[in-house]
Design an enzyme around this catalytic site. Structure first.
Site, PDB file in Angstrom:
ATOM      1  CG  ASP A 186      38.981  35.306  41.165  1.00 24.95           C
ATOM      2  OD1 ASP A 186      39.199  35.045  42.347  1.00 24.95           O
ATOM      3  OD2 ASP A 186      39.083  34.786  39.982  1.00 24.95           O
TER       4      ASP A 186
ATOM      5  CD  GLN B  80      36.072  32.243  42.046  1.00 27.59           C
ATOM      6  OE1 GLN B  80      36.737  31.765  41.164  1.00 27.59           O
ATOM      7  NE2 GLN B  80      36.901  33.048  42.793  1.00 27.59           N
TER       8      GLN B  80
ATOM      9  CE1 TYR C 112      41.308  31.251  35.850  1.00 24.33           C
ATOM     10  CE2 TYR C 112      41.280  33.341  36.574  1.00 24.33           C
ATOM     11  CZ  TYR C 112      40.970  32.257  36.629  1.00 24.33           C
ATOM     12  OH  TYR C 112      39.814  31.671  37.355  1.00 24.33           O
TER      13      TYR C 112
ATOM     14  CE1 TYR D  17      33.312  28.521  37.134  1.00 25.88           C
ATOM     15  CE2 TYR D  17      33.701  28.453  39.548  1.00 25.88           C
ATOM     16  CZ  TYR D  17      33.658  27.737  38.224  1.00 25.88           C
ATOM     17  OH  TYR D  17      33.621  26.522  38.147  1.00 25.88           O
ATOM     18  CB  SER D  18      30.664  31.270  34.698  1.00 27.30           C
ATOM     19  OG  SER D  18      30.557  31.197  33.462  1.00 27.30           O
TER      20      SER D  18
END
Length: 324
Positions: free
Chosen positions: A52, A184, A57, A212-213
């Site tokens: 992902d 997500q 980013y 996520y995380s």
């Protein structure tokens, strides 16, 4: 490694996914491109096929690293990236400034058409397996956004549609216009807000749930040295979750779950990821070194019993209830 079918797409993806936010460098105190590429290879070698990434980013840097790393191995990868955080236009809503560029939330159809071409070029591929709307845009009707996504799917540029950072009302609106294969959201032992309403809606509509995380920015990876200092632009240096007091609470929590960890012969991080996988289909985990990528992947083979899951949640309630 356990695997799951991605929504109604028929795409099979590993239960542990590799997240690449930190590889982009921004908000993580810099980056090491060589280590990032080796980490992607290590994840693939360990059975992770879901990678992902996102344009935001590092303003395309993480996507470019992924594109380089998967050359010659594209057929082994379920590749996800995102749209909706843009710096080529000032339309939408200003969200943040990254490396001197204003980044806007915008999901207009002409912008999505532009973004996907940029991502395909950076990723060195002619299709994206799963395309997420990264953050939602209140200035664009969801009908328009879905029209753009469905068009890309018809063209073969994307294979499946996902949304991120949304609530159940937003998901329901997307579903009015077509299938959503994945959502997500932030999910870990410390972030369980999606369990009550969003996960049931996903289950009722064949929407895969990606968390996520999974390690809460590394907070749940294991005891943190009290002397460790997060420097540069690392977001954790000013995050109250990483305070000295909370690090002390973590020591007690990890001591409480130590018998379960020892029984499974796994790391604390693997234990926390395995716990997340009891409620989500894919747990996204960042890695900046091959060792981290390999360790995260190992969580995909751990099966926790209902009693163990309950014991871990109880330990969190006792020792981590003050961490918000």
């Amino acid at each position: 490694m356990k695997s799951n079918v991605l929504g109604s797409s028929g795409i099979l993806c590993s239960s542990v996914g590799l997240g690449t936010w930190a590889m982009g460098g921004w908000m993580w105190g810099g980056n090491d491109d060589g280590a990032a590429i080796r980490s992607i290879h290590a994840a693939l070698d360990a059975g992770v096929n879901f990678i992902d990434t996102a344009p935001a980013y590092g303003l395309g840097h993480a996507e470019a690293l992924v594109g380089t790393a998967i050359q010659g191995r594209r057929d082994q990868v379920v590749l996800a990236t995102k749209c909706g955080l843009v710096w080529h236009t000032q339309r939408g809503t200003l969200f943040f400034n990254e490396e001197g560029k204003d980044v806007y939330r915008y999901l207009g159809k002409e912008s999505i058409a532009h973004e996907v071409e940029q991502s395909l070029a950076r990723l060195k591929t002619d299709y994206i397996d799963l395309y997420f709307t990264h953050w939602q845009d209140a200035t664009t009707p969801i009908a328009e956004t879905m029209e753009a996504l469905l068009s890309l799917k018809k063209q073969g540029k994307i294979r499946a549609i996902g949304i991120s950072n949304a609530d159940e009302a937003i998901l329901a609106e997307y579903l009015r216009y077509g299938p959503v294969d994945a959502i997500q959201e932030r999910y870990s032992l410390l972030d369980r807000g999606i369990e009550k309403d969003l996960i049931p809606l996903c289950r009722a509509n064949q929407v895969s749930v990606h968390g996520y995380s999974s390690l809460a920015l590394g907070l749940l990876a294991g005891p943190i040295d009290p002397a460790r200092v997060f420097g540069g632009d690392d977001q954790r240096k000013d995050n109250p979750r990483f305070s000295a007091e909370n690090r002390a609470h973590l020591v007690n929590f990890f001591a409480a779950v130590e018998p379960i960890r020892a029984y499974h012969g796994c790391s604390y991080g693997q234990l926390m990821i395995a716990w997340s996988l009891s409620n989500v289909d894919v747990a996204l985990c960042g890695a900046r070194t091959p060792a981290q990528a390999q360790d995260n992947a190992g969580a995909g083979a751990i099966a926790l019993t209902p009693a163990e899951l309950q014991a871990i949640a109880a330990a969190a309630q006792t020792h981590l209830h003050t961490i918000v």
